[in-house]
Scaffold this motif. Structure first.
Motif, PDB file in Angstrom:
ATOM      1  N   SER A  99     -21.101  28.868  74.674  1.00 18.20           N
ATOM      2  CA  SER A  99     -22.663  28.120  74.943  1.00 18.20           C
ATOM      3  C   SER A  99     -22.499  27.247  73.999  1.00 18.20           C
ATOM      4  O   SER A  99     -21.276  27.267  72.972  1.00 18.20           O
ATOM      5  N   THR A 126     -14.560  27.037  69.526  1.00 12.13           N
ATOM      6  CA  THR A 126     -14.595  25.548  69.445  1.00 12.13           C
ATOM      7  C   THR A 126     -15.928  25.382  70.495  1.00 12.13           C
ATOM      8  O   THR A 126     -17.372  24.581  70.747  1.00 12.13           O
ATOM      9  N   THR A 128     -17.808  24.212  73.209  1.00 15.30           N
ATOM     10  CA  THR A 128     -18.210  22.772  73.905  1.00 15.30           C
ATOM     11  C   THR A 128     -17.970  21.712  73.915  1.00 15.30           C
ATOM     12  O   THR A 128     -17.267  20.673  74.152  1.00 15.30           O
TER      13      THR A 128
HETATM   14  C1  LIG Z   1     -20.988  30.527  70.886  1.00 18.07           C
HETATM   15  S1  LIG Z   1     -19.852  29.363  71.124  1.00 18.07           S
HETATM   16  C2  LIG Z   1     -19.237  28.587  70.286  1.00 18.07           C
HETATM   17  C3  LIG Z   1     -20.485  27.156  70.297  1.00 18.07           C
HETATM   18  C4  LIG Z   1     -19.843  25.802  70.059  1.00 18.07           C
HETATM   19  N1  LIG Z   1     -19.457  26.182  68.612  1.00 18.07           N
HETATM   20  C5  LIG Z   1     -20.959  24.774  70.134  1.00 18.07           C
HETATM   21  O1  LIG Z   1     -21.364  24.320  69.969  1.00 18.07           O
HETATM   22  O2  LIG Z   1     -20.599  24.188  71.148  1.00 18.07           O
HETATM   23  C6  LIG Z   1     -18.711  30.971  71.006  1.00 18.07           C
HETATM   24  C7  LIG Z   1     -17.453  30.964  71.086  1.00 18.07           C
HETATM   25  O3  LIG Z   1     -16.936  31.102  70.764  1.00 18.07           O
HETATM   26  C8  LIG Z   1     -15.366  31.850  71.886  1.00 18.07           C
HETATM   27  N2  LIG Z   1     -14.604  33.033  71.268  1.00 18.07           N
HETATM   28  C9  LIG Z   1     -14.725  33.966  70.951  1.00 18.07           C
HETATM   29  N3  LIG Z   1     -13.857  34.996  70.971  1.00 18.07           N
HETATM   30  C10 LIG Z   1     -12.751  34.304  70.177  1.00 18.07           C
HETATM   31  C11 LIG Z   1     -12.458  34.078  69.432  1.00 18.07           C
HETATM   32  N4  LIG Z   1     -11.101  35.519  68.990  1.00 18.07           N
HETATM   33  N5  LIG Z   1     -11.182  33.252  69.506  1.00 18.07           N
HETATM   34  C12 LIG Z   1     -11.608  32.056  69.291  1.00 18.07           C
HETATM   35  N6  LIG Z   1     -12.895  31.802  70.657  1.00 18.07           N
HETATM   36  C13 LIG Z   1     -13.219  32.769  70.406  1.00 18.07           C
HETATM   37  C14 LIG Z   1     -16.044  31.465  73.089  1.00 18.07           C
HETATM   38  O4  LIG Z   1     -15.128  31.841  74.268  1.00 18.07           O
HETATM   39  C15 LIG Z   1     -17.379  31.347  73.112  1.00 18.07           C
HETATM   40  O5  LIG Z   1     -16.677  29.309  73.749  1.00 18.07           O
END
Ligand SMILES: C[S@@+](CC[C@H](N)C(=O)[O-])C[C@H]1O[C@@H](n2cnc3c(N)ncnc32)[C@H](O)[C@@H]1O
Length: 372
Positions: A99, A126, A128
Motif C-alpha cells: 500500500s 519501499t 509504492t
Molecule cells: C505499507 S507498505 C509500504 C508503504 C510505502 N513506504 C509507501 O509509503 O508507499 C509495506 C511494504 O512492506 C513490504 N514488506 C513486507 N515485508 C517486508 C520485508 N521483510 N522486507 C522488506 N519489505 C517488506 C510490503 O511488500 C509492502 O510493500
C-alpha cells in the motif's frame, strides 16, 4: 474540479494543522513529491458494509482517483501477494499486501526519525516508493537505501522514482536482514510492522543512531517505537504515542492455524480477567506481551461466544467466555496462556495501568523486552 497542485497543497495544510508535518525541511520535501505519481497503477478502495473486507479497484482516470491520492488515506496497491488493481473487475476479498501508507503517518514518522540534513537512512518496505521519494527530497538520493520484499513492487517503485529523477538504492529482499553493503546507517525506518526489532538493524546502525518502527503482535495492537543504538550493540527507547496499523513484515506474519486443538479438553476455572480485555487497544498490547505467539479466533459454541487464544508453536490454548455475568476460562497445552495473561495484566494494573507511551523497549543479544 480542484486541480492537482491545489489538492497537494490542501493535503499538506491539513497535515500541518494536524501536527503530523511540523518542520520546514519536511514540509519542503513533502511539497516536492506528488503522491499521485506513485499511484498511477491505481489502488483498491474498501467496499462499504462488507465484512470481511472486500476491495474494488480505482484506476487512473476513474472518477475520484486523483482526489483520493491527496486524501489522508492509506491506499492499497496489492492484494494477496500478486493481485493489482488492473487485474480485478468487480470486487475481491483477500488480504492487502502492499500500500501507500497514510500520508499523516508517513510524515509523522519522518519527523519522529529526527534526521540531520546528511543522515544516511535505511528504509524497510519501499511499497509504492512515495516515502522513499520524500526521504530523497530531504536527504538526497545518495543517502537513501530502501528494501522491498516483493520484486514486482520494488520494480514499480524504481520506475516511479525514476520518473521523479530519483535513483536511490532500492533493493529487493528481506528487510529484516538489513542491507550490509550500504551500512552503517544513521537511521533505520520501517514502514511495515515487526514483532521484534531485528538484530541486523542494530548491527548496521552506528552507535547513537536511531531505529523507528512499529512493534506489534498477532492480537492486532501495534505502537511506534524509537530506539537508540548503544556502543555495546544493544538498543533501547520508548514507545511513542498513538495507535498505528501497519502490514507486518512478511516473515513476521502469523503461521497458519492448522488443525485446531480439541477445545473440549483442558482445565476449566473461573477467570479473574475476562475476554473483554481484548477489546481495548492498550490492554490488548499488554496481553500480547504475556502471550506473544498467540493468535485469536472467536467462535460460537454451546450458546455462548468464546474468545480463543492459540499458540500454534507450543500447542497451548485458552478459551474464555462469559456466562450469566461470570467469566470462565478453559486451557490446554503445555503453557497456561490465560494464567500468564492474568499475571501480566494484574501487575500492569497494580502499577496504575501506565499508558503505552513511555513503555520501554530494550533489545540485547538475548532478545527483546518491552515493559513499563
Ligand atoms: C505499507 S507498505 C509500504 C508503504 C510505502 N513506504 C509507501 O509509503 O508507499 C509495506 C511494504 O512492506 C513490504 N514488506 C513486507 N515485508 C517486508 C520485508 N521483510 N522486507 C522488506 N519489505 C517488506 C510490503 O511488500 C509492502 O510493500
Amino acid at each position: 474540479m480542484t486541480d492537482q497542485p491545489d489538492l497537494h497543497q490542501q493535503l499538506l495544510d491539513a497535515l500541518t494543522a494536524r501536527g503530523s508535518l511540523r518542520t520546514e525541511a519536511w514540509k519542503r520535501a513533502a511539497a516536492t513529491v506528488p503522491r499521485h505519481e506513485f499511484l498511477r497503477g491505481g489502488f483498491f478502495r474498501p467496499v462499504d458494509g462488507v465484512v470481511p473486507s472486500a476491495w474494488e479497484p480505482v484506476l487512473q482516470g476513474d472518477s475520484g482517483w486523483l482526489e483520493a491520492c491527496y486524501q489522508d488515506e492509506s491506499l492499497i496497491t496489492q492484494i494477496a501477494g500478486t493481485i493489482l488493481p488492473t487485474d480485478v473487475r468487480g470486487q475481491i476479498m483477500r488480504m492487502p499486501t502492499s500500500s501507500s501508507t497514510l500520508p499523516s503517518l508517513v510524515l509523522r514518522m519522518l519527523e519522529e526519525l529526527r534526521v540531520e540534513s546528511d543522515s544516511k537512512v535505511l528504509e524497510i518496505g519501499t511499497g509504492t516508493g512515495y516515502s522513499t521519494a520524500v526521504l530523497c527530497a530531504r536527504l538526497g538520493e545518495e543517502n537513501v537505501t530502501s528494501i522491498e520484499y516483493d520484486e514486482d513492487v520494488a520494480g514499480r517503485a524504481r520506475t516511479s522514482l525514476a520518473r521523479q529523477s530519483m535513483f536511490p538504492v532500492v533493493v529487493t529482499g528481506d528487510g529484516l536482514l538489513g542491507h550490509p553493503a550500504s551500512a552503517p546507517y544513521d537511521r533505520v525506518i520501517a514502514t511495515c510492522g515487526v514483532r521484534e526489532v531485528p538484530t541486523a538493524w542494530i548491527e548496521q546502525t552506528r552507535p547513537g543512531g536511531l531505529i523507528l518502527t512499529a512493534i506489534g503482535g498477532w492480537l492486532g495492537s501495534s505502537e511506534l517505537a524509537r530506539l537508540t543504538v548503544h556502543d555495546d550493540g544493544t538498543a533501547s527507547g520508548p514507545l511513542l504515542s498513538g495507535q498505528v496499523n501497519f502490514m507486518f513484515a512478511r516473515p513476521h506474519l502469523p503461521p497458519p492455524l492448522g488443525l485446531l486443538p480439541d477445545l473440549n479438553q483442558g482445565k476449566e476455572r473461573q477467570a479473574v480477567i475476562g475476554a473483554d480485555a481484548l477489546t481495548d487497544w492498550t490492554t490488548r498490547f499488554v496481553v500480547q506481551l504475556a502471550a506473544p505467539n498467540a493468535q485469536r479466533l472467536t467462535m460460537e459454541r454451546d450458546g455462548h461466544t468464546e474468545d480463543v487464544l492459540i499458540d500454534v508453536d507450543s500447542g497451548s490454548w485458552a478459551a474464555v467466555y462469559e456466562d450469566h455475568g461470570r467469566w470462565t476460562v478453559r486451557q490446554g497445552g503445555p503453557e497456561a496462556l490465560w494464567d500468564a495473561v492474568e499475571e501480566h495484566l494484574g501487575r500492569w494494573q497494580a502499577a496504575g495501568a501506565p499508558p503505552l507511551e513511555g513503555f520501554k523497549v530494550c533489545v540485547t543479544p538475548n532478545g527483546q523486552t518491552i515493559g513499563w
